[in-house]
Design a protein around this motif. Structure first.
Motif, short mmCIF file in Angstrom:
data_model
loop_
_atom_site.label_atom_id
_atom_site.label_comp_id
_atom_site.label_asym_id
_atom_site.label_seq_id
_atom_site.Cartn_x
_atom_site.Cartn_y
_atom_site.Cartn_z
N ASN A 10 -6.47 10.61 11.09
CA ASN A 10 -5.89 10.12 12.34
C ASN A 10 -6.89 10.27 13.49
O ASN A 10 -6.84 9.50 14.45
CB ASN A 10 -4.58 10.84 12.65
N SER A 39 1.44 6.06 9.97
CA SER A 39 1.12 4.69 10.38
C SER A 39 -0.39 4.44 10.39
O SER A 39 -0.86 3.38 9.97
CB SER A 39 1.73 4.37 11.74
N GLN A 42 -1.65 4.39 6.68
CA GLN A 42 -1.32 3.15 5.99
C GLN A 42 -2.23 2.01 6.44
O GLN A 42 -2.69 1.22 5.62
CB GLN A 42 0.15 2.76 6.21
#
Length: 162
Positions: A10, A39, A42
Motif C-alpha cells: 500500500n 483495494s 487488487q
C-alpha cells in the motif's frame, strides 16, 4: 534459472499497467503484493497481470495485535499462497520471544496456504531468540542493505534456514 521480482505494498500506491510493463522490460518477471489495503492490492495484482508479470503469491504483515487473525484471513481472499511477513516490532507488552513465535504459528494457520516466512536476521534473532521452529518452511530473506548481485555470497544462515 534466475527470476527477478519485487514486492509492493500500500505504501507503493496503485502501480499502473505502464509502470509494471516498464519493470517487465527491465527484466522483472514477477511481483508479490502486500495485501494490507485490499483495494490497492487488487489493483496491483490486476495491473501486474495485465502487464504480463506473474503474481505467484501475496504477503501479509504480522502486527502482533488483535487484528492479526482478521488480516490473515483477508489475505487468503486473494486465492494465492500467503507469505507471513515478520518485520514489525511487537508491542512491548506482547509477551516476548516465545509469545512472538506462538503468534507467528497462529498467523500461518489462519492463512490456510502459507508460502513461508518473510523476515530478516535483524528482526528474527532479537524478536524470536533465533527460533528454529519454522526452519522447515521457505524463507524470504529481507535485507535492505544487500545488493542483488552479491546477495548469495553475503547471506549468513539464521533461524535454522540455509
Amino acid at each position: 534459472m534466475i527470476r527477478y521480482g519485487l514486492d509492493v505494498s500500500n505504501w507503493s500506491g496503485v502501480i499502473s499497467v505502464e509502470q509494471f510493463a516498464e519493470l517487465k522490460r527491465h527484466g522483472f518477471d514477477f511481483v508479490i503484493p502486500g495485501v494490507q489495503v485490499v483495494s490497492i492490492a487488487q489493483a496491483q495484482i490486476d495491473n501486474a497481470k495485465t502487464a504480463g508479470l506473474d503474481v505467484p503469491a501475496v504477503y501479509q504483515v504480522v502486527y502482533f495485535d488483535y487484528g492479526d487473525r482478521t488480516r490473515m484471513v483477508a489475505a487468503f481472499h486473494f486465492g494465492l499462497p500467503v507469505w507471513v511477513d515478520c518485520e514489525v516490532l511487537p508491542h512491548r507488552d506482547f509477551g516476548g520471544p516465545s509469545a512472538a513465535v506462538r503468534r507467528i504459528g497462529e498467523c500461518m494457520s489462519w492463512v490456510n496456504n502459507c508460502a513461508g516466512l518473510y523476515t530478516g536476521r535483524w528482526w528474527w534473532e532479537p524478536q524470536t531468540n533465533n527460533s528454529t521452529a519454522f526452519a522447515h518452511l521457505p524463507l524470504w530473506h529481507a535485507d535492505y542493505q544487500q545488493v542483488v548481485a552479491v546477495f548469495g555470497s553475503k547471506f549468513t544462515p539464521y533461524g535454522g534456514w540455509e
